[in-house]
Design a protein around this motif. Structure first.
Motif, mmCIF file in Angstrom:
data_model
loop_
_atom_site.group_PDB
_atom_site.id
_atom_site.type_symbol
_atom_site.label_atom_id
_atom_site.label_comp_id
_atom_site.label_asym_id
_atom_site.label_seq_id
_atom_site.Cartn_x
_atom_site.Cartn_y
_atom_site.Cartn_z
ATOM 1 N N HIS A 18 -48.317 3.246 27.061
ATOM 2 C CA HIS A 18 -48.851 3.529 25.744
ATOM 3 C C HIS A 18 -50.124 2.701 25.564
ATOM 4 N N ASP A 19 -50.939 3.135 24.614
ATOM 5 C CA ASP A 19 -52.207 2.456 24.375
ATOM 6 C C ASP A 19 -52.091 1.338 23.350
ATOM 7 N N TYR A 33 -53.759 -3.027 20.517
ATOM 8 C CA TYR A 33 -54.420 -1.895 21.157
ATOM 9 C C TYR A 33 -55.105 -2.389 22.421
ATOM 10 N N ARG A 34 -54.580 -1.984 23.581
ATOM 11 C CA ARG A 34 -55.173 -2.287 24.880
ATOM 12 C C ARG A 34 -55.660 -3.735 25.018
ATOM 13 N N TYR A 96 -57.470 6.424 18.786
ATOM 14 C CA TYR A 96 -56.493 6.429 17.704
ATOM 15 C C TYR A 96 -57.106 5.917 16.408
ATOM 16 N N ARG A 145 -44.906 2.750 18.951
ATOM 17 C CA ARG A 145 -45.867 2.794 20.074
ATOM 18 C C ARG A 145 -46.653 4.090 19.991
ATOM 19 N N SER A 147 -50.145 6.492 21.708
ATOM 20 C CA SER A 147 -51.119 6.776 22.760
ATOM 21 C C SER A 147 -52.293 7.502 22.128
ATOM 22 N N ASN A 148 -53.448 7.383 22.753
ATOM 23 C CA ASN A 148 -54.630 8.050 22.236
ATOM 24 C C ASN A 148 -54.389 9.544 22.109
#
Length: 151
Positions: A18-19, A33-34, A96, A145, A147-148
């Motif tokens: 997940h991002d 986030y990342r 996102y 969680r 993801s983009n």
């Protein structure tokens, strides 16, 4: 052979990358986030926080951008429900988007968020002094969680 393939497929789906994630903490939230960590409205963190945000802290239509390595977040103050602005967190190009209203709201008003912020993927409204996570109009569990989204 079939059993091995099914187990491998199930394991892969369970451990899908997940991002980012959102974890609620009372009136605040931790947004990851990342590799970037943002603390909203005083949410405590055992890790070093890259950016501390206060909902309603930016003047209307003002935006700021923060970077950490290749990760970028642009935060913009938009007209919010009530008399206080909402923050829109935009994590990079076609990534996102999270909207954070500063004013409290009731669950019956959640459909207004989707109408007012059609480009947001997630909302973190304040209800009865606590943040809730909404995807569309549906409450989500914490941690959430994500993801983009391909736009």
């Amino acid at each position: 052979m079939i059993t091995i393939v099914l187990l491998w497929t199930c394991g892969w789906a369970w451990a899908a990358p997940h991002d980012g994630s959102v974890t609620l903490a009372g009136a605040g939230a931790l947004i990851r986030y990342r590799g970037m960590l943002l603390a909203l409205d005083g949410a405590p963190s055992a890790q070093a926080v890259d950016l501390r945000l206060r909902s309603g802290s930016l003047p209307l239509w003002q935006s700021i951008t923060r970077r950490k390595g290749k990760v970028r977040v642009r935060i913009t103050a938009l007209p919010g429900p009530g008399d206080r602005p909402a923050l829109l967190l935009d994590f990079g190009d076609n990534a996102y988007r999270i909207v954070i209203p500063a004013a409290g709201m009731d669950a019956v008003d959640y459909p207004l968020l989707a109408q007012r912020y059609p480009g947001a993927d997630l909302a973190l409204p304040l209800e009865n002094g606590r943040r809730v996570i909404l995807r569309g109009e549906q409450p989500q569990a914490s941690p959430y969680r994500f993801s983009n989204i391909k736009r």
